[in-house]
Write a protein that holds these residues in place. Structure first.
Motif, PDB file in Angstrom:
ATOM      1  N   THR A 150       6.372   4.297  -5.170  1.00 24.90           N
ATOM      2  CA  THR A 150       5.868   3.765  -3.629  1.00 24.90           C
ATOM      3  C   THR A 150       5.270   4.895  -3.215  1.00 24.90           C
ATOM      4  OG1 THR A 150       8.800   4.742  -3.294  1.00 24.90           O
ATOM      5  CG2 THR A 150       8.177   2.204  -4.079  1.00 24.90           C
ATOM      6  N   LEU A 151       4.904   4.214  -2.006  1.00 22.56           N
ATOM      7  CA  LEU A 151       4.076   5.031  -1.053  1.00 22.56           C
ATOM      8  C   LEU A 151       4.620   5.274  -0.172  1.00 22.56           C
ATOM      9  CD1 LEU A 151      -0.075   3.624  -1.432  1.00 22.56           C
ATOM     10  CD2 LEU A 151       1.037   5.436  -2.394  1.00 22.56           C
ATOM     11  N   THR A 152       4.681   6.907   0.481  1.00 21.35           N
ATOM     12  CA  THR A 152       5.049   6.762   1.398  1.00 21.35           C
ATOM     13  C   THR A 152       4.447   6.895   2.947  1.00 21.35           C
ATOM     14  OG1 THR A 152       4.505   9.414   1.321  1.00 21.35           O
ATOM     15  CG2 THR A 152       6.423   8.494   0.110  1.00 21.35           C
ATOM     16  N   SER A 153       4.988   7.529   3.917  1.00 22.82           N
ATOM     17  CA  SER A 153       4.271   6.471   5.317  1.00 22.82           C
ATOM     18  C   SER A 153       2.820   7.393   5.446  1.00 22.82           C
ATOM     19  CB  SER A 153       5.192   6.857   6.372  1.00 22.82           C
ATOM     20  OG  SER A 153       5.132   7.834   6.630  1.00 22.82           O
ATOM     21  N   GLY A 192       1.425   8.247   2.808  1.00 26.63           N
ATOM     22  CA  GLY A 192       0.142   8.098   1.603  1.00 26.63           C
ATOM     23  C   GLY A 192      -0.065   8.516   0.737  1.00 26.63           C
ATOM     24  N   MET A 193       1.723   9.423   0.045  1.00 26.30           N
ATOM     25  CA  MET A 193       1.521  10.364  -0.759  1.00 26.30           C
ATOM     26  C   MET A 193       2.525   9.307  -1.762  1.00 26.30           C
ATOM     27  SD  MET A 193       3.047  14.313  -1.109  1.00 26.30           S
ATOM     28  CE  MET A 193       3.495  14.913  -3.283  1.00 26.30           C
ATOM     29  N   PRO A 194       2.835   9.593  -2.884  1.00 26.64           N
ATOM     30  CA  PRO A 194       3.100   8.427  -3.926  1.00 26.64           C
ATOM     31  C   PRO A 194       4.752   9.322  -4.245  1.00 26.64           C
ATOM     32  CG  PRO A 194       1.605   9.090  -5.067  1.00 26.64           C
ATOM     33  CD  PRO A 194       1.136   9.225  -4.139  1.00 26.64           C
TER      34      PRO A 194
END
Length: 191
Positions: free
Chosen positions: A126-129, A131-133
């Motif tokens: 899942t991507l964080t806010s 953008g790093m997965p």
């Protein structure tokens, strides 16, 4: 009643060893009559050597091969763990279909698509806010109750290949996943 004769004192170790060693003296010629009347030499009894206890059935378990592995086609028990809820469903399916755990597993592998199995073991990122997965935890087998599958050597090897192919954490995780997919597909088809 006569008093018991005292036992002779044990000989010192040096004396006992001297009695055991052959004499290094030159033989003395004896008259034939004296040789015939002479008492036989006492026999020496050696103390048994200290040995380690050997169990006849003991084998080195690291190098031991099971008898079922030596006979082609011989069945052996392969333990796998199923979650309690799934185990209840599997037992019910075995009873309803009048089959065995092994045959139900074979039917499950035939009915379930490889893509469905692979999807179960593919981690979802899942991507964080920012953008790093986020790293997804690897799917593991659940704690469960052990059942015994009666499989031959070829079936066990095939199952182990499937564990490697799908990158499943264990045989139990793979078997549990395939049986779950099979039973849930059968229950949705029957509704």
């Amino acid at each position: 009643m006569q008093p018991a004769a005292p036992e002779p004192a044990p000989l010192p170790i040096e004396q006992r060893q001297a009695d055991i060693r052959p004499a290094e003296q030159a033989p003395v010629e004896k008259a034939p009559l004296e040789a015939a009347q002479e008492e036989p030499a006492p026999t020496v009894v050696k103390a048994p050597k200290a040995t380690t206890r050997h169990r006849p059935g003991a084998r080195n378990t690291a190098n031991a091969t099971k008898a079922s592995e030596l006979v082609p086609g011989a069945l052996r028990n392969v333990g796998v763990y199923l979650p309690p809820a799934l185990l209840a469903q599997v037992k019910d399916a075995v009873y309803q279909e009048r089959t065995t755990y092994a045959d139900l597993l074979i039917d499950a592998f035939e009915a379930v698509d490889d893509n469905q199995i692979a999807k179960e073991f593919t981690p979802e990122t899942t991507l964080t806010s920012s953008g790093m997965p986020r790293r997804a935890p690897r799917k593991r087998g659940e704690a469960g109750i052990q059942i015994q599958l009666r499989l031959d050597g070829l079936q066990v090897a095939w199952l182990d290949d499937k564990v490697a192919e799908f990158d499943a954490p264990s045989r139990s995780a793979l078997v549990s996943t395939v049986l779950k997919l099979h039973i849930h597909a059968g229950s949705t088809a029957g509704e």
